[in-house]
Write an enzyme that holds these catalytic residues in place. Structure first.
Site, short mmCIF file in Angstrom:
data_model
loop_
_atom_site.label_atom_id
_atom_site.label_comp_id
_atom_site.label_asym_id
_atom_site.label_seq_id
_atom_site.Cartn_x
_atom_site.Cartn_y
_atom_site.Cartn_z
N ASN A 210 0.85 -1.19 0.00
CA ASN A 210 0.00 0.00 0.00
C ASN A 210 0.88 1.23 0.00
O ASN A 210 2.03 1.17 0.44
CB ASN A 210 -0.81 0.06 1.30
CG ASN A 210 -2.00 -0.87 1.28
OD1 ASN A 210 -2.47 -1.28 0.23
ND2 ASN A 210 -2.48 -1.20 2.47
N ASP A 278 -4.76 -5.40 2.92
CA ASP A 278 -5.94 -6.17 3.33
C ASP A 278 -5.87 -7.61 2.86
O ASP A 278 -6.48 -8.49 3.46
CB ASP A 278 -7.20 -5.51 2.75
CG ASP A 278 -7.48 -4.19 3.44
OD1 ASP A 278 -7.37 -4.15 4.68
OD2 ASP A 278 -7.77 -3.19 2.76
N LYS A 288 11.24 -17.39 -8.27
CA LYS A 288 10.68 -16.30 -9.07
C LYS A 288 9.78 -16.88 -10.17
O LYS A 288 10.20 -17.79 -10.90
CB LYS A 288 11.82 -15.48 -9.70
CG LYS A 288 11.29 -14.32 -10.52
CD LYS A 288 12.38 -13.47 -11.10
CE LYS A 288 11.79 -12.41 -12.00
NZ LYS A 288 12.81 -11.68 -12.73
N PRO A 307 -5.20 -10.78 8.51
CA PRO A 307 -5.85 -10.48 9.79
C PRO A 307 -5.96 -8.97 9.99
O PRO A 307 -5.12 -8.23 9.49
CB PRO A 307 -4.88 -11.08 10.82
CG PRO A 307 -3.56 -11.16 10.12
CD PRO A 307 -3.87 -11.38 8.67
N ILE A 309 -5.27 -6.29 12.35
CA ILE A 309 -4.44 -6.18 13.55
C ILE A 309 -5.14 -5.37 14.63
O ILE A 309 -5.25 -5.79 15.79
CB ILE A 309 -3.08 -5.54 13.17
CG1 ILE A 309 -2.37 -6.46 12.17
CG2 ILE A 309 -2.22 -5.28 14.40
CD1 ILE A 309 -1.32 -5.77 11.34
N PHE A 325 -6.99 4.66 12.34
CA PHE A 325 -7.00 5.69 11.29
C PHE A 325 -7.95 5.25 10.19
O PHE A 325 -8.02 4.05 9.89
CB PHE A 325 -5.59 5.86 10.69
CG PHE A 325 -4.75 6.84 11.44
CD1 PHE A 325 -4.19 6.48 12.67
CD2 PHE A 325 -4.53 8.12 10.96
CE1 PHE A 325 -3.42 7.38 13.38
CE2 PHE A 325 -3.76 9.03 11.65
CZ PHE A 325 -3.21 8.67 12.87
N LYS A 339 -16.12 2.35 10.86
CA LYS A 339 -14.92 1.61 11.28
C LYS A 339 -14.75 1.64 12.80
O LYS A 339 -14.35 0.66 13.42
CB LYS A 339 -13.69 2.25 10.63
CG LYS A 339 -13.01 1.33 9.68
CD LYS A 339 -12.02 2.02 8.83
CE LYS A 339 -12.46 1.87 7.40
NZ LYS A 339 -11.53 2.43 6.46
N LYS A 343 -14.64 -2.00 14.48
CA LYS A 343 -13.38 -2.48 15.05
C LYS A 343 -13.32 -2.29 16.57
O LYS A 343 -12.29 -2.53 17.18
CB LYS A 343 -12.20 -1.75 14.39
CG LYS A 343 -12.10 -2.03 12.89
CD LYS A 343 -10.83 -1.50 12.26
CE LYS A 343 -10.92 -1.54 10.75
NZ LYS A 343 -9.69 -2.03 10.11
#
Ligand code: C5P
Length: 402
Positions: A210, A278, A288, A307, A309, A325, A339, A343
């Protein structure tokens, strides 16, 4: 409020173009109630005159180690003992290298070795010099030894370059100096912070990640440590110097991050600033993966959920005061509130990553904090360092109220 009332500050001025800002800095420090004595390096005197700094500080400027007149007034060891804080602004690459080596070949470097007071450095140099591996290693070493780094900021430079290496402005430096004396809002609290991105391997060469520079999480770790907390910073791969008095644990994947966080529990406060991937590839190829030369076919990867966290830690029986956040590009406050509930958080910090001036890699941020009663508190756009200190103060107040 004069946050530096009766504090004694030795201002060390190094030889860089940013030395002109030191004049303003003396005024800002004195505005806050500090007593200031100025020590200049030989190179600094090429950029600004001792007379200017003498007039602004109200005291003779110290220049040379072997100046009998200055030694008679206040010897260099006496000056080292007098200081409550030694602030070096600008700290040039050369000065930082000499400090890292413990060289004491002028008054300022001698004084730094001799003092028991905290030492803070405000680096100022060309962006390539700042990024150079030698300077980065020196900065890391100085921080490990307990010196504080104030900045540098990024932006346009006197030489025409753009990038990190600008000295912080006088106002910000005076605030940082005052923070060194702030009574710990979080003294005795264990604070766990996640920061940066996670990397999810596809094969030994490729990964999925990300956007995240880690700057906000690192700024929070620095602010929490300044507030007296015992900070563990679990960070994905980033290029940032560990703030002083912070224990850093480096991780790569989301699962590593969860394991490192669980190992760091229990704690009183959790701030999850990491941009965790995610999903991860269901299978990591051991070699490779090769392209088929005879075909233009794409690649299909099966991904599985990582998971969560924050949600995992916020559901434990010994759950910490939990702050998440929400970085969103639309419906910011709605998504953030959802959220917070899903959460099981105490606070959520919403930031609008669609706005490039406060986005992933920028130096600034603007946030809205939402609590369980869905009350909103907004903090307007400013440096990530300032936002972090405001946020830590807010979290500390809510944590103690709980
Ligand atoms: O669900 P979303 O990723 O938008 O939630 C963001 C918040 O949750 C952030 O605080 C982030 O650090 C945390 N998070 C986490 N583990 C994940 C995903 C997000 O801790 N797997």
């Amino acid at each position: 409020m004069q946050r530096l009332q009766r504090k004694r500050i030795v201002l060390g001025v190094g030889g860089g173009i940013a030395a002109y800002k030191s004049a303003e800095l003396i005024r800002r420090l004195r505005d806050q109630g500090a007593e200031v004595r100025v020590v200049m390096t030989r190179a600094a005197r090429e950029f600004i005159t001792p007379l200017t700094l003498q007039a602004l500080s109200g005291h003779p400027v110290f220049n040379d180690l072997l100046d009998p007149a200055a030694e008679a007034a206040m010897g260099h060891i006496e000056l080292a003992k007098w200081a409550d804080l030694v602030l070096i602004a600008p700290a040039t690459a050369d000065l930082m290298a000499r400090l890292a080596q413990g060289i004491a070949d002028d008054l300022l470097t001698t004084l730094v070795l001799a003092t028991d007071a905290p030492v803070a450095l405000a680096p100022a140099m060309n962006q390539a010099m700042w990024r150079d591996a030698a300077t980065q290693a020196n900065a890391e070493l100085l921080v490990q030894r307990g010196m504080r780094l104030f900045g540098p900021a990024a932006g346009s430079q006197a030489c025409g370059d753009v990038g990190p290496g600008r000295m912080l402005e006088a106002d910000e430096l005076a605030q940082r100096a005052a923070d060194c004396f702030a009574r710990g809002l979080l003294t005795g609290c264990r604070v766990l912070i996640t920061a940066g991105p996670t990397q999810e391997a596809i094969d030994p060469v490729r990964y999925i990640t990300n956007h995240s520079s880690g700057k906000m999480g690192f700024a929070l770790a620095e602010a929490a440590a300044e507030a007296g907390a015992q900070v563990t910073l679990v960070s994905g791969p980033v290029h940032l110097v560990t703030p002083q008095r912070v224990e850093r644990v480096n991780v790569v994947s989301a699962r590593d991050m969860l394991a490192a966080c669980e190992a760091a529990m229990p704690c009183e406060i959790l701030i999850a600033a990491a941009a965790v991937a995610d999903y991860r590839p269901e299978v990591i190829a051991s070699q490779k993966m090769k392209k088929d030369p005879g075909s233009d076919d794409g690649l299909t990867l099966r991904m599985v959920r990582n998971p969560d966290i924050l949600a995992t830690l916020a559901q434990r029986a010994d759950r910490p005061f939990s702050v998440g956040f929400a970085a969103e590009t639309e419906n910011l406050l709605d998504y953030a509130a959802r959220k917070l509930r899903d959460k099981n958080l105490d606070l959520i910090v919403a930031n609008d990553v669609a706005n490039p001036s406060i986005g992933f890699n920028s130096e600034e941020n603007a946030i809205t904090i939402i609590d369980r009663q869905l009350q909103q508190n907004s903090f307007p756009q400013t440096s990530k360092g300032k936002i972090a200190r405001q946020l830590v103060a807010f979290i500390a107040e809510r944590y103690h109220r709980n």
